[in-house]
Scaffold this active site. Structure first.
Site, PDB file in Angstrom:
ATOM      1  N   GLU A 114       0.600  -0.869  -0.437  1.00 31.63           N
ATOM      2  CA  GLU A 114       0.097   0.331  -0.061  1.00 31.63           C
ATOM      3  C   GLU A 114       1.047   1.128  -0.199  1.00 31.63           C
ATOM      4  O   GLU A 114       0.629   1.725   0.949  1.00 31.63           O
ATOM      5  CB  GLU A 114      -0.895   0.036   1.384  1.00 31.63           C
ATOM      6  CG  GLU A 114      -2.037  -1.159   1.226  1.00 31.63           C
ATOM      7  CD  GLU A 114      -2.887  -1.055   2.757  1.00 31.63           C
ATOM      8  OE1 GLU A 114      -3.761  -1.592   2.610  1.00 31.63           O
ATOM      9  OE2 GLU A 114      -1.609  -0.924   4.069  1.00 31.63           O
ATOM     10  N   PRO A 115       1.707   1.357  -0.874  1.00 36.80           N
ATOM     11  CA  PRO A 115       2.454   2.827  -0.586  1.00 36.80           C
ATOM     12  C   PRO A 115       1.947   3.768  -1.153  1.00 36.80           C
ATOM     13  O   PRO A 115       0.882   3.880  -2.885  1.00 36.80           O
ATOM     14  CB  PRO A 115       3.198   2.475  -2.312  1.00 36.80           C
ATOM     15  CG  PRO A 115       2.838   1.578  -2.853  1.00 36.80           C
ATOM     16  CD  PRO A 115       1.667   0.975  -1.964  1.00 36.80           C
ATOM     17  N   GLY A 116       1.800   5.484  -0.927  1.00 33.38           N
ATOM     18  CA  GLY A 116       1.622   6.738  -1.037  1.00 33.38           C
ATOM     19  C   GLY A 116       2.684   7.532  -1.489  1.00 33.38           C
ATOM     20  O   GLY A 116       2.778   7.579  -2.804  1.00 33.38           O
ATOM     21  N   ARG A 117       3.150   7.715  -0.343  1.00 34.18           N
ATOM     22  CA  ARG A 117       4.085   8.773  -0.519  1.00 34.18           C
ATOM     23  C   ARG A 117       4.937   8.060  -1.484  1.00 34.18           C
ATOM     24  O   ARG A 117       5.648   9.196  -2.963  1.00 34.18           O
ATOM     25  CB  ARG A 117       4.425   9.166   1.124  1.00 34.18           C
ATOM     26  CG  ARG A 117       5.879  10.484   0.642  1.00 34.18           C
ATOM     27  CD  ARG A 117       7.024   9.619   1.839  1.00 34.18           C
ATOM     28  NE  ARG A 117       5.723   9.701   3.241  1.00 34.18           N
ATOM     29  CZ  ARG A 117       5.636  10.627   4.256  1.00 34.18           C
ATOM     30  NH1 ARG A 117       6.059  11.554   3.489  1.00 34.18           N
ATOM     31  NH2 ARG A 117       4.703  10.305   4.574  1.00 34.18           N
ATOM     32  N   CYS A 132      -3.295  33.777   9.817  1.00 37.68           N
ATOM     33  CA  CYS A 132      -2.784  34.027  11.596  1.00 37.68           C
ATOM     34  C   CYS A 132      -2.725  33.304  12.135  1.00 37.68           C
ATOM     35  O   CYS A 132      -4.217  32.601  12.933  1.00 37.68           O
ATOM     36  CB  CYS A 132      -4.321  34.702  11.931  1.00 37.68           C
ATOM     37  SG  CYS A 132      -4.886  35.692  10.394  1.00 37.68           S
TER      38      CYS A 132
HETATM   39  C1  LIG Z   1      -1.335   6.440   5.176  1.00 37.43           C
HETATM   40  C2  LIG Z   1      -1.245   4.534   5.079  1.00 37.43           C
HETATM   41  C3  LIG Z   1      -0.359   3.815   3.994  1.00 37.43           C
HETATM   42  C4  LIG Z   1      -0.047   4.833   3.280  1.00 37.43           C
HETATM   43  O1  LIG Z   1       1.459   5.635   3.831  1.00 37.43           O
HETATM   44  P1  LIG Z   1       1.998   5.958   3.233  1.00 37.43           P
HETATM   45  O2  LIG Z   1       3.602   5.958   4.167  1.00 37.43           O
HETATM   46  O3  LIG Z   1       2.461   6.941   1.888  1.00 37.43           O
HETATM   47  O4  LIG Z   1       3.412   5.415   1.442  1.00 37.43           O
HETATM   48  C5  LIG Z   1      -0.473   2.390   3.626  1.00 37.43           C
HETATM   49  N1  LIG Z   1      -1.006   1.508   4.665  1.00 37.43           N
HETATM   50  C6  LIG Z   1      -2.147   2.566   5.353  1.00 37.43           C
HETATM   51  C7  LIG Z   1      -2.713   0.975   5.739  1.00 37.43           C
HETATM   52  C8  LIG Z   1      -2.068   3.778   6.478  1.00 37.43           C
HETATM   53  O5  LIG Z   1      -3.384   3.840   6.553  1.00 37.43           O
END
Ligand SMILES: *Cc1c(COP(=O)(O)O)cnc(C)c1O
Length: 433
Positions: A287-290, A357
């Protein structure tokens, strides 16, 4: 990430598809200044190529295990970004009913959606069951009971995996560590074990997976290895007791370069991780995001005023914590690059602050860059993840536009909000008229 690329970032020359051509900062083949003139500031700008490349890097590195890569859409949930990844074959990791809605609108197949989060409502659970998502990632026994009840009522058998908390410190900022013993996420291993033993008590559920996500912006393989080893020992003992584990969701959390970090590459990560799983038959999920979108985006803004005090040079911007809250929230670092470089100018140290502010309203502090002038444009780098998706209307400031660049083309993928948008849904009650 290659050593060469790190050097280029240090020298302020290039970060993936953001680089200077002559004096002008470009995204792929488009001058950022041209986008700014057409769309205005502040504006988030994303590189299509970087998004796709990063997804492919991870896919390639783990090719031998054919994992399902579910992009964690809370990092950046713009429809066009989702569509880009869905077309590459990505699944999506969602954390709310709103994200399920976006995922479906982006054309993601339900059987590629996994759903995490400690506070899913009954309504959200029902919608996700009806949509037919692949897996719920369960965060508590109370939630397990609720999903079982709703699935029973809908006469559905629902697949779930248990999010376990391995009690590992990922060595990252405390607000983005999620797998420590005191964290609100997941089940401790004893509780998870008890759930498997009691699984006949949840007749509408098939408890068939384990999920682990220990935090974000993790730079080395070590915390991952520690957590995954613990999880594997746990899974092996479950299997010995007759439990069937089909899915192993290894979460996200891969770190990226913001300034001088040296994160593991996808290949290095894979080399460390793969041996653990090669001889096992799990369906792996990531589950990669960043990692995918972080360095695929910048926030471009303009300098409204320069302000000199006895101790500071401030550059006051037309953007701030309302558009990019990471510096305030996590002390995070974003490189600041001028849209137009002028090598003849002297260096000077600035604090880059917003119009909001709050004293916490800064994007970067004590940064040395070329001497600046009011009206000039700047880019805050590495703003593709947790940038727009965390933006707010605080101080009644419309949220910025978003632009996607592909080659020499660019398109507005979210219009700048208007003052009218700010009032949408608000009403003055009859007793005030
Ligand atoms: C936020 C999250 C991710 C992604 O995290 P990154 O650091 O952006 O890769 C993956 N799995 C779960 C359950 C998350 O909450």
């Amino acid at each position: 990430m290659s050593a060469g690329l790190e050097k280029e970032i240090e020298r302020g020359v290039r970060l993936h598809d953001f680089y200077y051509v002559g004096r002008d900062l470009c995204c792929e083949k488009v001058r950022v200044w041209d986008i700014v003139q057409a769309v205005g500031t502040p504006v988030y700008i994303y590189s299509h190529r970087t998004i796709v490349e990063h997804f492919r890097k991870l896919k390639r590195a783990f090719q031998s295990l054919r994992p399902l890569i579910c992009y964690s859409m809370k990092a950046n949930s713009n429809l066009a970004v989702l569509k880009t990844l869905v077309r590459e074959g990505a699944g999506l990791d969602i954390v709310s009913g709103g994200e399920l809605y976006r995922a479906r609108r982006a054309g993601c197949e339900a059987r590629k959606i996994v759903y995490a989060g400690v506070g899913k409502t009954g309504e959200e659970i029902e919608e996700a069951i009806r949509a037919g998502i692949l897996l719920f990632n369960i965060e508590s026994t109370a939630e397990l009971g609720e999903i079982n009840r709703i699935a029973g009522r809908l006469k559905k058998k629902v697949k779930v995996s248990l999010r376990v908390n391995p009690g590992v410190d990922p060595g990252t900022h405390r607000h983005i560590a999620t797998g420590k013993p005191e964290s609100k996420f997941g089940l401790d291993l004893d509780t998870a074990h008890a759930v498997f033993i009691q699984s006949p008590g949840y007749p509408a559920l098939s408890i068939c997976g384990i999920h682990v996500h220990i935090g974000s912006q993790i730079l080395t393989g070590e915390p991952f290895l520690k957590a995954f080893r613990k999880v594997l020992i746990f899974v092996t003992s479950l299997e010995k007791e007759g439990c069937k584990i089909e899915y192993l969701n290894l979460g996200g959390g891969l770190g990226i370069i913001y300034s001088d970090e040296k994160p593991q590459t996808a290949e290095e990560f894979a080399q460390e991780i793969l041996p653990l799983f090669h001889h096992r038959k799990f369906r792996l999920i990531f589950e990669p995001g960043r990692f995918i979108v972080g360095n695929a985006g910048i926030l471009a803004a303009r300098i409204l005023y320069l302000k000199k005090t006895p101790v500071k040079n401030f550059a006051v911007l037309d953007t701030g914590m309302n558009d990019l809250i990471r510096p305030t929230l996590y002390d995070s670092h974003h490189e600041v690059w001028p849209l137009e470089k002028d090598p003849r100018r002297e260096k000077r140290v600035y604090d880059f602050v917003g119009p909001v502010c709050e004293s916490g309203d800064f994007l970067a502090r004590d940064r040395s860059t070329q001497e600046l002038r009011a009206g000039e444009g700047l880019a805050f780098l590495s703003a593709g993840a947790y940038g727009f998706s965390m933006a707010s209307n605080y101080n009644s400031r419309p949220r910025p536009a978003e632009v996607l660049v592909k080659g020499s083309e660019f398109a507005v993928i979210r219009k700048r909000e208007t003052h009218g948008d700010l009032l949408r849904g608000e009403k003055v009650p009859p007793f005030l008229r």
